[in-house]
Design an enzyme around this catalytic site. Structure first.
Site, short mmCIF file in Angstrom:
data_model
loop_
_atom_site.label_atom_id
_atom_site.label_comp_id
_atom_site.label_asym_id
_atom_site.label_seq_id
_atom_site.Cartn_x
_atom_site.Cartn_y
_atom_site.Cartn_z
N ALA A 1 0.82 -1.22 0.00
CA ALA A 1 0.00 0.00 0.00
C ALA A 1 0.85 1.26 0.00
CB ALA A 1 -0.92 -0.01 1.22
N LYS B 1 13.50 -0.40 -1.89
CA LYS B 1 12.11 -0.18 -1.51
C LYS B 1 11.81 1.30 -1.71
CE LYS B 1 8.76 -1.16 2.16
NZ LYS B 1 8.56 -1.80 3.49
N ASP C 1 3.52 -7.85 11.24
CA ASP C 1 3.05 -8.28 9.90
C ASP C 1 3.81 -9.51 9.45
OD1 ASP C 1 1.53 -8.29 7.63
OD2 ASP C 1 2.69 -6.73 6.59
#
Length: 750
Positions: A19, A38, A170
């Site tokens: 996201a 990233k 996560d």
């Protein structure tokens, strides 16, 4: 193309997308070294400043072999977006490994242990700074030749991560990356610390992150169902995610599956996770509005051994616990997982059951503990266990260390023998074809691709099962061959000693020798000698019958050995595994074609017909090769193995009866020898007295019994007595030989 000062990448080289960021494969502009970058998007900058920098700060603190390394933080030239430059893992993620059709039913045992080692090391990062590491034996030594996980390295990783007190929030297979080491071994590394934060053991948080299938139910309720609640969350929420991840890795599927799937039936998904009974590790709903079915064990399709499953299931049951107060803490989780990783595996093939077991023990345990662990898996009591290794008896002293156990593998295990005669169970498995969905008559490119993937996954499971079943047949035949060889050796030794005893009895029962004794005794003594001779003659006849019986057993064993060798040749010549592999290659091509076709808007008529034929061909080949070849051969081999095991069992019992008979004959021989010795003593004493008296009244030359003749007679009788003693000793030795070579050891109640 995009770049920073030192790195360059193309947007087509996308490794993953979330996201708030995308991850690309990039290169160092000077060295050409591959890295992962990233790149954060615009949405990421809408987050609070402390949230934006949290991932940078967390990664800067961590330096561990199972965590993706952070090399630099840079910015893109134009938009000045933040870029994390990280270690590149070339083999995808654990999720991509599990999504491969090859692992549709879970990882192989060795690969799962690698994942478990990574999780155990890395995910103690939620631990408290004051927590003590689990106790590790100072003398944890590996069984020679076996590879084990090092407790010291695991503790070192725990110490490093515990000091940082971080919760990931996560954890899922997609955030565990994989790369290959220099020796081709898998190395798994945890990544994506965008949701991570520092947290002490007693500290709570209220923000919600994570992927819904792996979320703790309390977080799921607020994040997915959007229900308002005032709950706070602690570090144990990571344990729930770990439990789901480990179950997924072990089985190839998620533990909690409502009808229609987790994403389509969210309310039922929440209900399954919150209503789960204590001890259950999975729950499914197989029909719409149907009942929930709970599972307390891993499915039969799981490729982990029952030995490892017995260690893993209690861990899953205690970390997949909804109530945080009942859920284990990280200290207990790490202690239990480290306990598994510090164990060594001893492979044991139960010949009577035709089942291969993996027994997990500590190298510093005693053999008595190992024997008890074997009992837990086989239900064969320690006193009834006897082991063969590579064709030889392997004596295990209960008080010795487990380090004295032979180095075993799945293809070279300890062979467990048992006194009990039981029907072979064989490997419990589920036909992979039962999990193949039906192809629709009408061509549906997306649905057909999904079905083709399932067919290919079932094909790989069939290949693994075919190899396992064939290896089981090989172990059955090899173990039986060793048993037959052992029994034949028992027969040869027993027969040799029995025949020697017969030869001696024949010479000892000679008429001339006994007639000279009879001529010098009174009628009463002569009668006793005659009785003893009759007993010895009966003994010789009984031993002759034993000899004949042993010869018959030898013939029976030779015939069985010939059958075993013939069947071993047939097993070695079996090409079913190669045939399934060939079909898998064809199925792979079909799968890849379907994967490519699903991106097209449609197929022409001819292509559709080929498409339909490919569907039917793949499934038919799988059913025919596996069901009609591998399964039938294996089931036939189990029936034959049971018959041969009964034959071996009967032969062993027969030899045991022969042993008892020989022992009884030994007792008779000893009694006869004692009786003859007593007669000999009396006759010798009487002859000496007569000689003394005669010498007092007559010169020695006129004695009725000349001195040389008398001396020869006494010596002859003494020689006969000594030979009878030798006979008793030979029979005792015979008995010891049979008892020493008999298989398996005699049980008190058998």
């Amino acid at each position: 193309m995009q770049s920073t000062v030192n790195y360059l990448w193309h947007t087509d080289d996308l490794l993953g997308q979330g996201a708030t960021a995308s991850v690309y494969k990039a290169r160092n502009k000077k060295s050409g070294e591959l890295v992962a970058v990233k790149v954060f998007n615009t949405a990421s900058y809408l987050r609070p400043r402390e949230v934006q920098v949290r991932e940078f700060e967390v990664l800067r603190k961590l330096n561990h072999q199972n965590i993706v390394k952070l090399f630099a933080v840079e910015e893109t030239g134009g938009s000045r977006q933040k870029v994390l430059v990280m270690e590149y893992c070339s083999s995808g993620s654990l999720l991509s490994v599990l999504e491969s059709p090859e692992n549709a039913f879970g990882l192989p045992e060795e690969e799962f242990l690698v994942v478990l080692r990574c999780v155990a090391r890395v995910n103690t990062l939620s631990g408290s700074k004051d927590r003590l590491p689990p106790k590790v034996s100072p003398r944890h030594e590996a069984v020679p030749g076996q590879r084990t996980s090092s407790p010291l390295s695991a503790v070192a990783g725990m110490n490093h991560l515990r000091e940082n007190g971080i919760v990931h929030r996560d954890i899922k297979p997609g955030n565990i990356l994989r790369l290959l080491g220099e020796e081709g071994q898998s190395i798994y590394k945890l990544t994506d610390f965008g949701a991570a934060r520092e947290l002490d053991d007693d500290e709570k948080f209220v923000s919600v992150y994570g992927t819904e299938e792996y979320l703790h139910p309390d977080m799921y309720e607020r994040a997915v169902l959007r229900k308002p609640q005032q709950k706070t969350f602690g570090v144990t929420v990571d344990l729930w995610s770990i439990g789901v991840t480990l179950y997924h890795a072990a089985t190839g599927s998620l533990p909690f599956i409502p009808y229609g799937g987790p994403r389509r039936n969210k309310e039922m998904m929440y209900r399954i996770t919150t209503e789960k009974p204590a001890g259950a590790i999975a729950g499914t709903q197989k029909q719409e509005n149907g009942p929930l079915e709970w599972s307390y064990t891993l499915p039969v399709t799981c490729r982990l051994s029952l030995g490892l499953q017995s260690q893993l299931v209690p861990i899953l049951a205690n970390i997949l616990e909804v109530e945080q107060a009942k859920c284990w803490g990280f200290d207990q989780f790490f202690a239990e997982t480290s306990d598994i990783l510090q164990r060594v595996v001893v492979h044991v093939f139960s010949l009577s059951q035709a089942v291969l077991h993996h027994v997990y023990i500590h190298a510093h345990n005693t053999i008595a503990i190992f024997l008890e662990a074997v009992y837990e898996q086989t239900r064969v009591a320690p006193q009834h266990q006897k082991f063969l290794f590579e064709g030889h008896f392997w004596v295990l002293e209960p008080n010795l260390s487990a380090q004295h156990i032979a180095h075993t593998t799945a293809s070279s295990p300890l062979t467990l023998l048992s006194t009990a005669s039981e029907t072979p169970m064989g490997l419990a498995f589920k036909d992979p074809a039962q999990d193949i969905p039906k192809f629709f008559p009408k061509v549906d490119l997306q649905a057909d691709y999904t079905t083709a993937k399932s067919v290919l996954g079932a094909g790989y499971q069939a290949l693994w099962l075919a190899r396992t079943l064939l290896a089981g047949q090989e172990l059955m035949l090899r173990g039986l061959h060793w048993c037959v060889e052992t029994l034949q050796a028992t027969c040869r030794r027993t027969l040799e000693v029995t025949r020697m005893a017969l030869l001696f009895l024949s010479s000892s029962l000679g008429t001339e020798r006994f007639s000279s004794v009879a001529g010098m005794t009174e009628m009463q003594e002569l009668k006793k000698v005659t009785e003893l001779r009759s007993r010895l003659r009966a003994l010789a006849e009984a031993l002759s019958r034993c000899s004949h019986s042993i010869t018959e057993s030898q013939t029976s064993l030779s015939n069985l050995r010939s059958e075993l060798l013939k069947n071993r040749d047939q097993v070695h010549a079996d090409r079913s595994v190669q045939q399934i592999q060939y079909c898998l290659d064809k199925m792979n091509l079909i799968y890849k074609q379907f994967k490519k076709s699903r991106m097209r808007p449609g197929l022409g008529y001819n292509e559709e017909q080929i498409h339909k034929l490919d569907n039917r061909l793949a499934k038919r080949l799988l059913l025919q090769l596996f069901q009609e070849t591998c399964v039938q051969k294996y089931q036939t081999s189990l029936v034959t193995h049971g018959r041969w095991m009964r034959e071996v069992h009967e032969t062993r019992n027969h030899l045991r009866m022969v042993s008892c008979s020989v022992a009884a004959y030994n007792t008779e021989a000893q009694g006869a020898q004692e009786g003859l010795s007593q007669i000999l003593d009396r006759v010798s004493h009487q002859l000496l007295q007569d000689r003394t008296k005669e010498a007092q009244v007559s010169p020695p030359l006129t004695a009725p019994y000349p001195s040389p003749a008398l001396t020869d007679l006494v010596l002859q009788m003494q020689e006969l007595c000594e030979e009878m003693k030798l006979l008793a000793f030979d029979l005792q030795d015979n008995n010891r030989v049979i008892e020493g070579l008999s298989w398996p050891p005699s049980a008190p109640d058998s």
